[in-house]
Motif scaffolding. Structure first.
Motif, PDB file in Angstrom:
ATOM      1  N   PRO A 164      12.921   6.419  18.602  1.00 51.12           N
ATOM      2  CA  PRO A 164      12.055   6.384  17.417  1.00 51.12           C
ATOM      3  C   PRO A 164      12.534   5.391  16.353  1.00 51.12           C
ATOM      4  O   PRO A 164      13.737   5.163  16.185  1.00 51.12           O
ATOM      5  N   GLU A 165      11.581   4.833  15.641  1.00 53.22           N
ATOM      6  CA  GLU A 165      11.863   3.854  14.596  1.00 53.22           C
ATOM      7  C   GLU A 165      12.810   4.391  13.530  1.00 53.22           C
ATOM      8  O   GLU A 165      13.651   3.651  12.993  1.00 53.22           O
ATOM      9  N   GLU A 166      12.688   5.683  13.219  1.00 53.57           N
ATOM     10  CA  GLU A 166      13.479   6.275  12.144  1.00 53.57           C
ATOM     11  C   GLU A 166      14.982   6.148  12.374  1.00 53.57           C
ATOM     12  O   GLU A 166      15.769   6.189  11.419  1.00 53.57           O
ATOM     13  N   ARG A 167      15.403   5.992  13.614  1.00 56.18           N
ATOM     14  CA  ARG A 167      16.836   5.838  13.901  1.00 56.18           C
ATOM     15  C   ARG A 167      17.387   4.515  13.364  1.00 56.18           C
ATOM     16  O   ARG A 167      18.584   4.393  13.084  1.00 56.18           O
ATOM     17  N   PHE A 168      16.518   3.525  13.238  1.00 54.47           N
ATOM     18  CA  PHE A 168      16.973   2.172  12.961  1.00 54.47           C
ATOM     19  C   PHE A 168      16.465   1.600  11.633  1.00 54.47           C
ATOM     20  O   PHE A 168      17.010   0.605  11.160  1.00 54.47           O
ATOM     21  N   ARG A 169      15.439   2.197  11.054  1.00 57.49           N
ATOM     22  CA  ARG A 169      14.869   1.654   9.827  1.00 57.49           C
ATOM     23  C   ARG A 169      15.653   2.131   8.612  1.00 57.49           C
ATOM     24  O   ARG A 169      15.906   3.327   8.457  1.00 57.49           O
ATOM     25  N   ARG A 170      16.025   1.196   7.751  1.00 55.19           N
ATOM     26  CA  ARG A 170      16.667   1.507   6.478  1.00 55.19           C
ATOM     27  C   ARG A 170      15.740   1.060   5.352  1.00 55.19           C
ATOM     28  O   ARG A 170      15.537  -0.137   5.133  1.00 55.19           O
ATOM     29  N   ASP A 171      15.162   2.019   4.652  1.00 52.91           N
ATOM     30  CA  ASP A 171      14.264   1.694   3.553  1.00 52.91           C
ATOM     31  C   ASP A 171      15.067   1.287   2.326  1.00 52.91           C
ATOM     32  O   ASP A 171      16.090   1.899   2.007  1.00 52.91           O
ATOM     33  N   LEU A 172      14.586   0.267   1.622  1.00 53.46           N
ATOM     34  CA  LEU A 172      15.280  -0.253   0.451  1.00 53.46           C
ATOM     35  C   LEU A 172      14.720   0.307  -0.852  1.00 53.46           C
ATOM     36  O   LEU A 172      15.088  -0.146  -1.933  1.00 53.46           O
ATOM     37  N   GLY A 173      13.798   1.285  -0.753  1.00 52.70           N
ATOM     38  CA  GLY A 173      13.314   1.947  -1.956  1.00 52.70           C
ATOM     39  C   GLY A 173      12.138   1.273  -2.627  1.00 52.70           C
ATOM     40  O   GLY A 173      11.952   1.429  -3.843  1.00 52.70           O
ATOM     41  N   ALA A 174      11.346   0.546  -1.871  1.00 54.82           N
ATOM     42  CA  ALA A 174      10.172  -0.113  -2.441  1.00 54.82           C
ATOM     43  C   ALA A 174       9.106  -0.282  -1.368  1.00 54.82           C
ATOM     44  O   ALA A 174       9.387  -0.183  -0.170  1.00 54.82           O
ATOM     45  N   HIS A 175       7.877  -0.523  -1.807  1.00 50.25           N
ATOM     46  CA  HIS A 175       6.774  -0.872  -0.917  1.00 50.25           C
ATOM     47  C   HIS A 175       6.190  -2.214  -1.339  1.00 50.25           C
ATOM     48  O   HIS A 175       6.362  -2.648  -2.483  1.00 50.25           O
ATOM     49  N   ILE A 176       5.484  -2.851  -0.421  1.00 47.20           N
ATOM     50  CA  ILE A 176       4.868  -4.136  -0.684  1.00 47.20           C
ATOM     51  C   ILE A 176       3.466  -4.145  -0.108  1.00 47.20           C
ATOM     52  O   ILE A 176       3.199  -3.520   0.931  1.00 47.20           O
ATOM     53  N   SER A 177       2.545  -4.827  -0.781  1.00 41.70           N
ATOM     54  CA  SER A 177       1.179  -4.988  -0.288  1.00 41.70           C
ATOM     55  C   SER A 177       0.713  -6.406  -0.599  1.00 41.70           C
ATOM     56  O   SER A 177       0.993  -6.926  -1.686  1.00 41.70           O
ATOM     57  N   ILE A 178       0.019  -7.023   0.361  1.00 40.54           N
ATOM     58  CA  ILE A 178      -0.492  -8.388   0.187  1.00 40.54           C
ATOM     59  C   ILE A 178      -1.913  -8.443   0.733  1.00 40.54           C
ATOM     60  O   ILE A 178      -2.179  -7.919   1.822  1.00 40.54           O
ATOM     61  N   SER A 179      -2.814  -9.092   0.005  1.00 40.86           N
ATOM     62  CA  SER A 179      -4.213  -9.227   0.438  1.00 40.86           C
ATOM     63  C   SER A 179      -4.780 -10.550  -0.059  1.00 40.86           C
ATOM     64  O   SER A 179      -4.360 -11.072  -1.099  1.00 40.86           O
ATOM     65  N   THR A 180      -5.760 -11.060   0.665  1.00 43.40           N
ATOM     66  CA  THR A 180      -6.532 -12.205   0.188  1.00 43.40           C
ATOM     67  C   THR A 180      -7.569 -11.719  -0.815  1.00 43.40           C
ATOM     68  O   THR A 180      -8.272 -10.741  -0.562  1.00 43.40           O
ATOM     69  N   VAL A 181      -7.663 -12.411  -1.955  1.00 42.46           N
ATOM     70  CA  VAL A 181      -8.605 -12.043  -3.011  1.00 42.46           C
ATOM     71  C   VAL A 181      -9.261 -13.312  -3.543  1.00 42.46           C
ATOM     72  O   VAL A 181      -8.741 -14.416  -3.352  1.00 42.46           O
ATOM     73  N   PRO A 182     -10.406 -13.198  -4.251  1.00 45.78           N
ATOM     74  CA  PRO A 182     -10.993 -14.374  -4.895  1.00 45.78           C
ATOM     75  C   PRO A 182     -10.043 -14.960  -5.937  1.00 45.78           C
ATOM     76  O   PRO A 182      -9.321 -14.220  -6.618  1.00 45.78           O
ATOM     77  N   ASN A 183     -10.048 -16.263  -6.068  1.00 41.56           N
ATOM     78  CA  ASN A 183      -9.170 -16.941  -7.021  1.00 41.56           C
ATOM     79  C   ASN A 183      -9.845 -16.976  -8.397  1.00 41.56           C
ATOM     80  O   ASN A 183     -10.178 -18.032  -8.929  1.00 41.56           O
ATOM     81  N   HIS A 184     -10.020 -15.794  -8.996  1.00 40.04           N
ATOM     82  CA  HIS A 184     -10.786 -15.717 -10.242  1.00 40.04           C
ATOM     83  C   HIS A 184     -10.003 -16.262 -11.436  1.00 40.04           C
ATOM     84  O   HIS A 184     -10.589 -16.515 -12.502  1.00 40.04           O
ATOM     85  N   LEU A 185      -8.699 -16.491 -11.286  1.00 42.81           N
ATOM     86  CA  LEU A 185      -7.912 -17.078 -12.361  1.00 42.81           C
ATOM     87  C   LEU A 185      -7.849 -18.598 -12.276  1.00 42.81           C
ATOM     88  O   LEU A 185      -7.280 -19.244 -13.155  1.00 42.81           O
ATOM     89  N   GLY A 186      -8.441 -19.163 -11.223  1.00 39.16           N
ATOM     90  CA  GLY A 186      -8.445 -20.615 -11.074  1.00 39.16           C
ATOM     91  C   GLY A 186      -7.058 -21.196 -10.854  1.00 39.16           C
ATOM     92  O   GLY A 186      -6.754 -22.304 -11.321  1.00 39.16           O
ATOM     93  N   LEU A 187      -6.218 -20.505 -10.113  1.00 42.79           N
ATOM     94  CA  LEU A 187      -4.850 -20.962  -9.873  1.00 42.79           C
ATOM     95  C   LEU A 187      -4.841 -22.168  -8.932  1.00 42.79           C
ATOM     96  O   LEU A 187      -5.613 -22.236  -7.980  1.00 42.79           O
ATOM     97  N   ASP A 188      -3.939 -23.095  -9.190  1.00 49.89           N
ATOM     98  CA  ASP A 188      -3.813 -24.297  -8.370  1.00 49.89           C
ATOM     99  C   ASP A 188      -2.336 -24.504  -8.033  1.00 49.89           C
ATOM    100  O   ASP A 188      -1.570 -25.012  -8.847  1.00 49.89           O
TER     101      ASP A 188
END
Length: 397
Positions: A164-188
């Protein structure tokens, strides 16, 4: 020629397939997704990994598809800019790295192998017998001399062969999420960042991309919801970021409609052995360093290169797997150390810590020793990225 199955058409999987084929093996790649995965987030290729890319003849193509990020601006809850830093600092530039979108890199790697490597899409491994017979969810059973797990931090191959994964996974105390979104701020070619205690929101747009990526990172308990339940994960993200100002409410609404949602714990994989019987692991499946390290892609590229080189030199039965482990262990350890250290600057626990970080960012351009300070900040990354010698393998090519 040895018949080898690679589970996962990831960066590690496609790179392993390339080098195995180049050394005369017959690799087959099985991938759960219906096609090569595109999109994703920006990744760094540093140090020894950049040497691997160059030896594959891909350096010019990787540089041509580079993100070309210019700067990152921090905003307060009301949307006012409070600090800006250039890409040399926030990207940890060391002079021996390149930044590219993950999907672009995987597409380049896949194009190198698609004509002379067998790919099986929309399928996955369900069992691995001691004699090398592999069963699949859709395809008929087949026998292989070796099975390479390149199927990520939640590796099915690792679970089947090691437990099982739990034997080997060490969590660092955080989560992360990434998604594609519209560029409504006009970032370049820039990042926009807002930090609150225990929570950070970041949206960025890279070169030649009309959209943007919304990245969230937050302190959290170690337990992770099912990584194949995006509806529940979006709810958890919204709960974690509730009450945060700036553009966060608009970004969360855009994420709710996104169809390329990524969510996971910030975790590492630590194992005493990466091989057992006819199974060996490469990349995140065996030694994930976490997104906080910034070195996951580089570990995958170098690990694939070293594994294929040692198999070519010593074979499956002649000690190739042991040599792969002995060569890679110090390199993996050096790069995994970056994760917990970097995370402290990505998600800060108090308003005082946030204010101090912003103060230092504003102060840095005016310091006489700015360049030396940047080199000092980037030094740990540079040393870890180059903590391995690949010269012996170059002779074999």
């Amino acid at each position: 020629m040895t018949n080898i199955l690679i589970s996962g058409a990831s960066i590690a999987g496609t790179t392993t397939a390339y080098w195995l084929r180049r050394h005369g093996f017959t690799p087959t790649v099985v991938e759960r997704a219906p096609a090569i995965r595109k999109g994703g987030y920006k990744v760094d290729v540093r140090g020894a990994a950049l040497d691997v890319i160059e030896r594959m003849g891909l350096l010019d193509a990787v540089l041509a598809r580079g993100t070309d990020m210019r700067h990152a601006t921090h905003y307060d809850a009301a949307g006012r800019p409070v600090a800006t830093m250039d890409a040399d600092l926030f990207g940890g530039r060391t002079g021996d790295d390149a930044e590219i979108m993950r999907g672009d890199l995987n597409e380049l790697l896949y194009d190198l192998t698609r004509d002379d490597v067998e790919y099986i899409f929309d399928d996955t491994v369900t069992g691995i017998a001691e004699d090398g017979t592999v069963t699949f969810e859709r395809s008929a059973p087949r026998r292989f001399d070796l099975v390479i797990g390149a199927d990520g931090v939640h590796s099915v191959t690792r679970r089947l062969a090691f437990g099982p994964e739990e034997r080997f996974r060490r969590d660092l105390g955080a989560h992360i999420s990434i998604s594609t979104v519209p560029n409504h701020l006009g970032l370049d070619r820039e990042e926009a960042v807002h930090a609150a205690p225990g929570r950070t929101a970041n949206v960025y747009s890279t070169r030649q991309d009309p959209t943007a990526k919304a990245l969230f990172m937050w302190s959290s308990p170690s337990q992770t919801p099912g990584h194949r339940d995006p509806a529940r994960q979006k709810e958890l993200l919204a709960e974690a970021m509730a009450g945060v100002g700036w553009e966060v409410p608009a970004l969360l609404e855009a994420v709710r409609r996104s169809d390329d949602f990524y969510f996971d714990s910030v975790s590492q994989i630590h194992m005493d052995r990466w091989s057992r019987g006819r199974v060996v692991l490469v990349g995140d499946a065996g030694y994930c360093a976490s997104p906080a390290s910034g070195q996951g892609t580089s570990l995958a590229l170098v690990g694939a290169y070293v594994l294929a080189g040692e198999l070519a030199r010593h074979g499956v039965e002649g000690g190739g797997l042991d040599r792969y482990e002995s060569v890679m262990r110090p390199f993996v350890a050096a790069n995994q150390k970056l994760g917990p250290a970097n995370l402290k600057g990505m998600v800060m626990g108090s308003r005082l810590a946030i204010r101090f970080q912003l103060f230092m960012i504003r102060l840095l351009p005016h310091l006489p020793g700015r360049d030396r300070m940047i080199e000092r900040v980037a030094g740990a990354i540079h040393r870890a990225a180059n903590a391995i010698s690949l010269e012996d393998y170059k002779v074999m090519e």
